[in-house]
Design a protein around this motif. Structure first.
Motif, mmCIF file in Angstrom:
data_model
loop_
_atom_site.group_PDB
_atom_site.id
_atom_site.type_symbol
_atom_site.label_atom_id
_atom_site.label_comp_id
_atom_site.label_asym_id
_atom_site.label_seq_id
_atom_site.Cartn_x
_atom_site.Cartn_y
_atom_site.Cartn_z
ATOM 1 N N UNK A 1 1.174 -1.239 0.225
ATOM 2 C CA UNK A 1 0.059 0.080 0.015
ATOM 3 C C UNK A 1 0.961 1.353 0.128
ATOM 4 N N UNK A 2 0.978 1.875 -1.189
ATOM 5 C CA UNK A 2 1.754 3.172 -1.299
ATOM 6 C C UNK A 2 1.410 4.104 0.050
ATOM 7 N N UNK A 3 2.437 4.601 0.733
ATOM 8 C CA UNK A 3 2.051 5.430 1.555
ATOM 9 C C UNK A 3 3.256 6.338 2.055
ATOM 10 N N UNK A 4 3.537 7.319 1.214
ATOM 11 C CA UNK A 4 4.708 8.176 1.374
ATOM 12 C C UNK A 4 4.585 9.147 2.623
ATOM 13 N N UNK A 5 5.700 9.724 3.028
ATOM 14 C CA UNK A 5 5.615 10.486 4.167
ATOM 15 C C UNK A 5 6.846 10.714 4.777
ATOM 16 N N UNK A 6 7.363 9.562 5.405
ATOM 17 C CA UNK A 6 8.689 9.413 5.797
ATOM 18 C C UNK A 6 9.768 9.405 4.750
ATOM 19 N N UNK B 1 -4.896 -9.854 5.602
ATOM 20 C CA UNK B 1 -6.201 -8.922 5.639
ATOM 21 C C UNK B 1 -6.411 -8.604 7.240
ATOM 22 N N UNK B 2 -5.357 -8.711 8.019
ATOM 23 C CA UNK B 2 -5.433 -8.394 9.432
ATOM 24 C C UNK B 2 -4.360 -7.609 10.152
ATOM 25 N N UNK B 3 -3.324 -7.646 9.396
ATOM 26 C CA UNK B 3 -2.081 -6.737 10.076
ATOM 27 C C UNK B 3 -1.632 -5.806 9.107
ATOM 28 N N UNK B 4 -1.482 -4.429 9.504
ATOM 29 C CA UNK B 4 -0.730 -3.561 8.718
ATOM 30 C C UNK B 4 0.528 -3.215 9.279
ATOM 31 N N UNK B 5 1.498 -3.542 8.475
ATOM 32 C CA UNK B 5 2.726 -3.167 8.654
ATOM 33 C C UNK B 5 3.243 -1.838 8.030
ATOM 34 N N UNK B 6 3.496 -0.848 8.806
ATOM 35 C CA UNK B 6 3.369 0.485 8.657
ATOM 36 C C UNK B 6 5.032 1.202 8.367
ATOM 37 N N UNK B 7 5.910 0.351 8.517
ATOM 38 C CA UNK B 7 7.229 0.943 8.325
ATOM 39 C C UNK B 7 7.400 1.912 9.473
ATOM 40 N N UNK B 8 8.022 3.074 8.793
ATOM 41 C CA UNK B 8 8.468 4.287 9.730
ATOM 42 C C UNK B 8 7.161 5.410 9.506
ATOM 43 N N UNK B 9 5.940 4.942 9.098
ATOM 44 C CA UNK B 9 5.095 6.280 8.922
ATOM 45 C C UNK B 9 4.227 6.281 9.924
ATOM 46 N N UNK C 1 3.811 4.904 14.229
ATOM 47 C CA UNK C 1 4.002 3.974 15.466
ATOM 48 C C UNK C 1 3.009 4.281 16.320
ATOM 49 N N UNK C 2 3.063 3.401 17.434
ATOM 50 C CA UNK C 2 2.042 3.380 18.544
ATOM 51 C C UNK C 2 1.845 4.679 19.109
ATOM 52 N N UNK C 3 2.799 5.427 19.302
ATOM 53 C CA UNK C 3 2.689 6.696 20.159
ATOM 54 C C UNK C 3 3.126 7.938 19.627
ATOM 55 N N UNK C 4 3.379 7.884 18.255
ATOM 56 C CA UNK C 4 3.965 8.955 17.510
ATOM 57 C C UNK C 4 3.920 8.665 16.006
ATOM 58 N N UNK C 5 4.365 9.444 15.008
ATOM 59 C CA UNK C 5 4.393 9.207 13.698
ATOM 60 C C UNK C 5 5.855 9.685 13.082
ATOM 61 N N UNK C 6 5.971 9.110 11.625
ATOM 62 C CA UNK C 6 7.236 8.969 11.073
ATOM 63 C C UNK C 6 7.645 10.555 10.721
ATOM 64 N N UNK C 7 8.970 10.645 10.882
ATOM 65 C CA UNK C 7 9.451 12.120 10.507
ATOM 66 C C UNK C 7 9.907 11.986 9.063
ATOM 67 N N UNK C 8 9.534 13.176 8.352
ATOM 68 C CA UNK C 8 9.874 13.240 6.698
ATOM 69 C C UNK C 8 10.952 14.126 6.437
ATOM 70 N N UNK C 9 11.994 14.129 7.297
ATOM 71 C CA UNK C 9 13.120 14.864 7.017
ATOM 72 C C UNK C 9 14.416 14.250 7.002
ATOM 73 N N UNK C 10 14.430 12.872 6.761
ATOM 74 C CA UNK C 10 15.755 12.284 6.640
ATOM 75 C C UNK C 10 16.673 12.214 5.473
ATOM 76 N N UNK C 11 15.975 12.659 4.303
ATOM 77 C CA UNK C 11 16.581 12.985 3.265
ATOM 78 C C UNK C 11 16.403 14.260 2.950
#
Length: 376
Positions: A227-232, A243-251, A253-263
């Motif tokens: 599932x294309x999900x840009x941002x990080x 159909x049960x588990x969403x692997x979100x990469x670094x987009x 997290x449980x208590x926060x969201x991904x940072x978009x600045x590492x590039x």
């Protein structure tokens, strides 16, 4: 002669929430930046140079009969500190084999679930770095997602389970740790998958990880839906398994969201991040179980040592998902970025295949805490 404790045993204790007392003898700046944590861990810091001539600095802080695990950077100073403590009458002292360097590399496998049509899903928790990777197993085949560079761990686990690693997948081009996915694919004869929008500068062949192109593991039992999900990163791609588990990469997290600045593209990518979190993910089933590629604190570990939560719960309690106004969201992200990970640009170059540092240099590059999240 002091006794030693292996990182595997310390990891078991922390996952099982056993009472553990740690004396960290690194310099205070290093300790403040990055330390061993756990729900039932008590830890104090006393630099080794304060203990070279005796243990007076520990007076009143440690009972001489209690169990103490001494930790340093690589395992040398801790061994000497432990021996000094024993000479002073401490009776139950251990030094951590390999110190924080070994702790940073340990992977603890945790079973997430049996999947609906057979097979299993496992999470590999890198307690010393906050990295999470995964293995989906079905019909004697396996796919490994967001592998760390310690590829032997995944190979031994697959051998133990009697499966062959057919696919390795990176949800994005990593910047905080060196990916082991490409090497693991080479070692096992599998296929390496990477989002093409993150692969513009890579020097190697790969299979594109793209939306609407499923990756089948086993006898069509498990389908991995990208599932294309840009941002990080501009290519960040999530995975839906069974159909049960969403692997979100670094987009997400449980208590926060991904940072978009590492590039260096924070202003450009923060809009993509918002679109993924506030639109793309909201169209998904809120009963999906989120499995991220990192965690930030031990509080996110469940009783079984895993890191997971329902998507619907995150939309109710994750502060990064509560900012409806677009400009406020942009300000929240760009104004709350933590320091960038150690050597992040060198790590990116390594993951592109442009450089190939020696193993010892790779260890040094990865030293330090996980910093993939916005401080929302």
């Amino acid at each position: 002669m002091s006794q030693s404790i292996a990182t595997k045993e310390l990891a078991r204790r922390i996952v099982n929430q056993e009472e553990t007392f740690i004396l960290d003898v690194r310099n205070t700046d290093d300790f403040d930046d990055w330390k061993i944590e756990g729900e039932s861990v008590e830890i104090i810091n006393e630099p080794y140079f304060n203990l070279m001539d005796g243990v007076d600095a520990l007076a009143g802080r440690i009972n001489k009969n209690q169990e103490v695990i001494v930790v340093c950077a690589r395992g040398n100073s801790s061994k000497m500190a432990a021996e000094t403590m024993e000479e002073a009458g401490f009776t139950n002292v251990y030094d951590l084999e390999g110190g924080m360097q070994s702790w940073s590399q340990h992977l603890e496998p945790v079973k997430i679930a049996d999947l609906s049509e057979g097979g299993s899903l496992y999470q590999f928790v890198r307690l010393g770095k906050g990295c999470l990777s995964y293995m989906a197993v079905s019909e004697q085949e396996a796919a490994v997602i967001d592998a760390n560079r310690m590829t032997d761990v995944y190979e031994r686990f697959a051998q133990k389970k009697g499966v062959t690693i057919k696919h390795t997948i990176d949800t994005h081009l990593h910047a905080d740790h060196i990916s082991g996915s490409r090497q693991l694919a080479e070692n096992t004869g599998g296929s390496y998958h990477l989002p093409p929008k993150d692969a513009g500068e890579v020097t190697f062949d790969y299979k594109p990880l793209e939306e609407d192109h499923d990756i089948t593991v086993g006898n069509t039992t498990i389908k991995v839906h990208p599932l294309y999900s840009p941002g990080h990163t501009i290519g960040s791609t999530s995975l839906i398994i069974d159909q049960q588990y969403l692997l979100t990469g670094d987009i997400l997290f449980l208590k926060s969201i991904g940072r978009p600045d590492l590039a260096g593209k924070a202003d450009d990518w923060v809009g993509d991040l918002r679109e993924t979190l506030y639109s793309r993910y909201k169209k998904l089933s809120d009963e999906l179980i989120v499995l991220p590629a990192h965690y930030s604190s031990v509080e996110e570990l469940g009783e079984d040592g895993s890191v997971q939560a329902k998507l619907v719960d995150l939309y109710q309690r994750n502060a990064g998902l509560q900012v409806e106004d677009e400009q406020s969201f942009r300000d929240m992200v760009t104004e709350n970025l933590p320091p960038q990970p150690n050597e992040h640009e060198t790590i990116r170059q390594t993951n592109m295949g442009k450089i190939n540092p020696e193993v010892e240099e790779q260890r040094e590059m990865e030293t330090g805490p996980n910093r993939c999240a916005v401080n929302a």
